[in-house]
Design a protein around this motif. Structure first.
Motif, PDB file in Angstrom:
ATOM      1  N   ILE A  55      12.240  -2.133   1.080  1.00 50.83           N
ATOM      2  CA  ILE A  55      11.078  -1.252   0.931  1.00 50.83           C
ATOM      3  C   ILE A  55      11.127  -0.573  -0.428  1.00 50.83           C
ATOM      4  CG2 ILE A  55       9.962   0.850   1.774  1.00 50.83           C
ATOM      5  CD1 ILE A  55      10.923   0.071   4.573  1.00 50.83           C
ATOM      6  N   ALA A  56       9.990  -0.584  -1.131  1.00 55.08           N
ATOM      7  CA  ALA A  56       9.861   0.118  -2.412  1.00 55.08           C
ATOM      8  C   ALA A  56       8.889   1.277  -2.197  1.00 55.08           C
ATOM      9  CB  ALA A  56       9.344  -0.826  -3.488  1.00 55.08           C
ATOM     10  N   ARG A  57       9.400   2.479  -2.359  1.00 57.39           N
ATOM     11  CA  ARG A  57       8.592   3.688  -2.135  1.00 57.39           C
ATOM     12  C   ARG A  57       9.051   4.775  -3.082  1.00 57.39           C
ATOM     13  NH1 ARG A  57      11.763   7.294   0.920  1.00 57.39           N
ATOM     14  NH2 ARG A  57      13.568   6.322   1.855  1.00 57.39           N
ATOM     15  N   ASN A  58       8.293   5.868  -3.135  1.00 55.41           N
ATOM     16  CA  ASN A  58       8.636   6.961  -4.046  1.00 55.41           C
ATOM     17  C   ASN A  58       8.491   8.308  -3.361  1.00 55.41           C
ATOM     18  OD1 ASN A  58       9.383   8.312  -6.325  1.00 55.41           O
ATOM     19  ND2 ASN A  58       7.468   8.040  -7.392  1.00 55.41           N
ATOM     20  N   ASN A  59       8.902   8.423  -2.122  1.00 49.20           N
ATOM     21  CA  ASN A  59       8.763   9.711  -1.447  1.00 49.20           C
ATOM     22  C   ASN A  59      10.107  10.356  -1.113  1.00 49.20           C
ATOM     23  OD1 ASN A  59       9.529   8.131   0.715  1.00 49.20           O
ATOM     24  ND2 ASN A  59       8.096   9.055   2.128  1.00 49.20           N
ATOM     25  N   TYR A  60      11.051  10.188  -1.990  1.00 44.37           N
ATOM     26  CA  TYR A  60      12.345  10.844  -1.826  1.00 44.37           C
ATOM     27  C   TYR A  60      12.192  12.336  -2.079  1.00 44.37           C
ATOM     28  CZ  TYR A  60      14.224   6.146  -1.947  1.00 44.37           C
ATOM     29  OH  TYR A  60      14.496   4.842  -1.661  1.00 44.37           O
ATOM     30  N   PHE A  61      13.016  13.138  -1.440  1.00 43.58           N
ATOM     31  CA  PHE A  61      12.937  14.588  -1.614  1.00 43.58           C
ATOM     32  C   PHE A  61      13.602  15.066  -2.901  1.00 43.58           C
ATOM     33  CE2 PHE A  61      12.059  14.469   2.947  1.00 43.58           C
ATOM     34  CZ  PHE A  61      10.972  15.318   3.003  1.00 43.58           C
ATOM     35  N   ALA A  80       5.800  -9.215  -9.100  1.00 45.34           N
ATOM     36  CA  ALA A  80       5.612  -9.403  -7.656  1.00 45.34           C
ATOM     37  C   ALA A  80       5.862 -10.835  -7.193  1.00 45.34           C
ATOM     38  CB  ALA A  80       4.211  -8.945  -7.246  1.00 45.34           C
ATOM     39  N   LYS A  81       5.322 -11.800  -7.892  1.00 47.61           N
ATOM     40  CA  LYS A  81       5.460 -13.191  -7.443  1.00 47.61           C
ATOM     41  C   LYS A  81       6.922 -13.630  -7.445  1.00 47.61           C
ATOM     42  CE  LYS A  81       3.814 -17.865  -8.185  1.00 47.61           C
ATOM     43  NZ  LYS A  81       2.996 -18.758  -9.005  1.00 47.61           N
ATOM     44  N   GLU A  82       7.602 -13.416  -8.568  1.00 46.86           N
ATOM     45  CA  GLU A  82       8.994 -13.849  -8.695  1.00 46.86           C
ATOM     46  C   GLU A  82       9.919 -13.109  -7.742  1.00 46.86           C
ATOM     47  OE1 GLU A  82       7.048 -12.634 -11.103  1.00 46.86           O
ATOM     48  OE2 GLU A  82       7.373 -13.673 -12.996  1.00 46.86           O
ATOM     49  N   LEU A  83       9.605 -11.858  -7.443  1.00 48.21           N
ATOM     50  CA  LEU A  83      10.473 -11.038  -6.599  1.00 48.21           C
ATOM     51  C   LEU A  83       9.979 -10.958  -5.153  1.00 48.21           C
ATOM     52  CD1 LEU A  83      11.225  -8.111  -9.086  1.00 48.21           C
ATOM     53  CD2 LEU A  83      12.529 -10.211  -8.696  1.00 48.21           C
ATOM     54  N   THR A  84       9.026 -11.762  -4.790  1.00 48.63           N
ATOM     55  CA  THR A  84       8.423 -11.802  -3.453  1.00 48.63           C
ATOM     56  C   THR A  84       8.001 -10.410  -2.976  1.00 48.63           C
ATOM     57  OG1 THR A  84      10.492 -11.646  -2.172  1.00 48.63           O
ATOM     58  CG2 THR A  84       9.767 -13.862  -2.836  1.00 48.63           C
ATOM     59  N   PHE A  85       7.415  -9.628  -3.884  1.00 49.48           N
ATOM     60  CA  PHE A  85       6.993  -8.267  -3.554  1.00 49.48           C
ATOM     61  C   PHE A  85       5.581  -8.280  -2.988  1.00 49.48           C
ATOM     62  CE2 PHE A  85       5.115  -4.113  -4.737  1.00 49.48           C
ATOM     63  CZ  PHE A  85       5.950  -3.314  -3.974  1.00 49.48           C
ATOM     64  N   HIS A  86       5.401  -7.548  -1.910  1.00 51.57           N
ATOM     65  CA  HIS A  86       4.105  -7.434  -1.238  1.00 51.57           C
ATOM     66  C   HIS A  86       3.618  -5.994  -1.372  1.00 51.57           C
ATOM     67  CE1 HIS A  86       4.947 -11.352   0.583  1.00 51.57           C
ATOM     68  NE2 HIS A  86       6.170 -10.885   0.751  1.00 51.57           N
ATOM     69  N   LYS A  87       2.621  -5.795  -2.200  1.00 54.64           N
ATOM     70  CA  LYS A  87       2.065  -4.460  -2.439  1.00 54.64           C
ATOM     71  C   LYS A  87       1.121  -4.116  -1.291  1.00 54.64           C
ATOM     72  CE  LYS A  87      -0.907  -1.968  -5.607  1.00 54.64           C
ATOM     73  NZ  LYS A  87      -1.703  -2.085  -6.826  1.00 54.64           N
ATOM     74  N   VAL A  88       1.667  -3.485  -0.282  1.00 55.78           N
ATOM     75  CA  VAL A  88       0.880  -3.109   0.885  1.00 55.78           C
ATOM     76  C   VAL A  88       0.755  -1.596   1.013  1.00 55.78           C
ATOM     77  CG1 VAL A  88       1.431  -5.217   2.165  1.00 55.78           C
ATOM     78  CG2 VAL A  88       2.905  -3.199   2.401  1.00 55.78           C
ATOM     79  N   GLY A  89       1.378  -0.878   0.092  1.00 54.60           N
ATOM     80  CA  GLY A  89       1.389   0.577   0.181  1.00 54.60           C
ATOM     81  C   GLY A  89       2.534   1.048   1.056  1.00 54.60           C
ATOM     82  N   ILE A 144      -0.182  13.094   5.971  1.00 58.07           N
ATOM     83  CA  ILE A 144       0.062  11.701   5.617  1.00 58.07           C
ATOM     84  C   ILE A 144       0.190  11.638   4.107  1.00 58.07           C
ATOM     85  CG2 ILE A 144      -0.871   9.346   5.583  1.00 58.07           C
ATOM     86  CD1 ILE A 144      -2.634  10.237   8.017  1.00 58.07           C
ATOM     87  N   LEU A 145       1.285  11.069   3.641  1.00 62.11           N
ATOM     88  CA  LEU A 145       1.444  10.760   2.225  1.00 62.11           C
ATOM     89  C   LEU A 145       1.319   9.249   2.103  1.00 62.11           C
ATOM     90  CD1 LEU A 145       2.046  11.667  -0.675  1.00 62.11           C
ATOM     91  CD2 LEU A 145       4.465  11.302  -0.174  1.00 62.11           C
ATOM     92  N   HIS A 146       0.252   8.795   1.452  1.00 59.62           N
ATOM     93  CA  HIS A 146      -0.035   7.367   1.338  1.00 59.62           C
ATOM     94  C   HIS A 146       0.138   6.942  -0.109  1.00 59.62           C
ATOM     95  CE1 HIS A 146      -3.085   3.881   2.198  1.00 59.62           C
ATOM     96  NE2 HIS A 146      -1.909   3.449   1.821  1.00 59.62           N
ATOM     97  N   GLU A 147       1.209   6.185  -0.365  1.00 59.43           N
ATOM     98  CA  GLU A 147       1.474   5.654  -1.703  1.00 59.43           C
ATOM     99  C   GLU A 147       0.805   4.297  -1.817  1.00 59.43           C
ATOM    100  OE1 GLU A 147       5.690   5.545  -2.268  1.00 59.43           O
ATOM    101  OE2 GLU A 147       5.918   7.655  -1.792  1.00 59.43           O
ATOM    102  N   LYS A 148       0.029   4.103  -2.862  1.00 58.10           N
ATOM    103  CA  LYS A 148      -0.764   2.885  -3.009  1.00 58.10           C
ATOM    104  C   LYS A 148       0.032   1.720  -3.596  1.00 58.10           C
ATOM    105  CE  LYS A 148      -4.078   5.572  -1.840  1.00 58.10           C
ATOM    106  NZ  LYS A 148      -5.233   5.554  -1.118  1.00 58.10           N
ATOM    107  N   LYS A 149       1.026   1.990  -4.444  1.00 58.12           N
ATOM    108  CA  LYS A 149       1.727   0.916  -5.157  1.00 58.12           C
ATOM    109  C   LYS A 149       3.016   0.465  -4.473  1.00 58.12           C
ATOM    110  CE  LYS A 149       1.807   1.412  -9.684  1.00 58.12           C
ATOM    111  NZ  LYS A 149       1.990   2.043 -11.003  1.00 58.12           N
ATOM    112  N   GLY A 150       3.398   1.127  -3.412  1.00 60.63           N
ATOM    113  CA  GLY A 150       4.623   0.754  -2.713  1.00 60.63           C
ATOM    114  C   GLY A 150       4.436  -0.528  -1.921  1.00 60.63           C
ATOM    115  N   GLY A 151       5.500  -0.949  -1.289  1.00 60.73           N
ATOM    116  CA  GLY A 151       5.439  -2.143  -0.465  1.00 60.73           C
ATOM    117  C   GLY A 151       6.820  -2.621  -0.078  1.00 60.73           C
TER     118      GLY A 151
END
Length: 174
Positions: A55-61, A80-89, A144-151
């Motif tokens: 999981i890639a996110r940015n909501n650490y305290f 994203a393609k090479e690292l199989t990253f899925h930007k789903v938020g 709700i904290l919704h990060e758009k670029k995470g995944g």
């Protein structure tokens, strides 16, 4: 076998360090065949990096993590393609207990230009979630904290993708 730089471990940290180091050496005209060697006791992705949830996110305290994670998420998205990253938020969905802490995280994200949305109040949270999931039924949600670029990334595949990117920059992996 000789190498100017030896990095131990062919997981996420070792390979990303080697990849970045080779790019820096190449930029400065100092990269050669024996510059960077990654050594692992078994194989690429054989440790924790190969089994993590990815999981890639940015909501650490911890505020000190904020810019580092924003940088990392930008790298995930750019590769994203090479690292199989899925930007789903990524969503942090909370009860009243977490509202103040998530509010601070959101303000810190805004201060560095990291895209996210923060919703406060049970009625607004319910409306927000029902706009995404029409069958949403959870109760007691007050922020709700919704990060758009995470995944997320596929764990082992992403590490092998990183190994290939590192090798393409001049890293040798043994």
């Amino acid at each position: 076998m000789k190498a100017k730089y030896l990095i131990i471990g062919a997981g996420m940290h070792g390979l990303s360090t080697a990849w970045s180091l080779c790019k820096k050496l190449k930029k400065n005209g100092k990269l050669n065949d024996n510059s960077v060697l990654v050594l692992d006791k078994s194989r690429v992705a054989s440790g924790a990096s190969g089994i993590s949830c990815g999981i890639a996110r940015n909501n650490y305290f911890q505020p000190c993590m904020r810019q580092l994670m924003a940088h990392s998420i930008n790298l995930w998205n750019a590769n994203a393609k090479e690292l199989t990253f899925h930007k789903v938020g990524y969503m942090q969905i909370n009860s009243q207990l977490m509202v103040e802490g998530m509010s601070q995280v959101y303000e810190q994200q805004k201060n560095i230009g990291f895209e996210s949305t923060f919703i406060v109040g049970a009625k607004d949270c319910d409306k927000y979630m029902k706009n995404i999931f029409d069958d949403w039924q959870a109760k007691g949600i007050t922020s709700i904290l919704h990060e758009k670029k995470g995944g997320y990334a596929n764990n082992t595949s992403s590490i092998y993708g990183l190994a290939k990117k590192a090798e393409n920059e001049g890293v040798r992996i043994i």
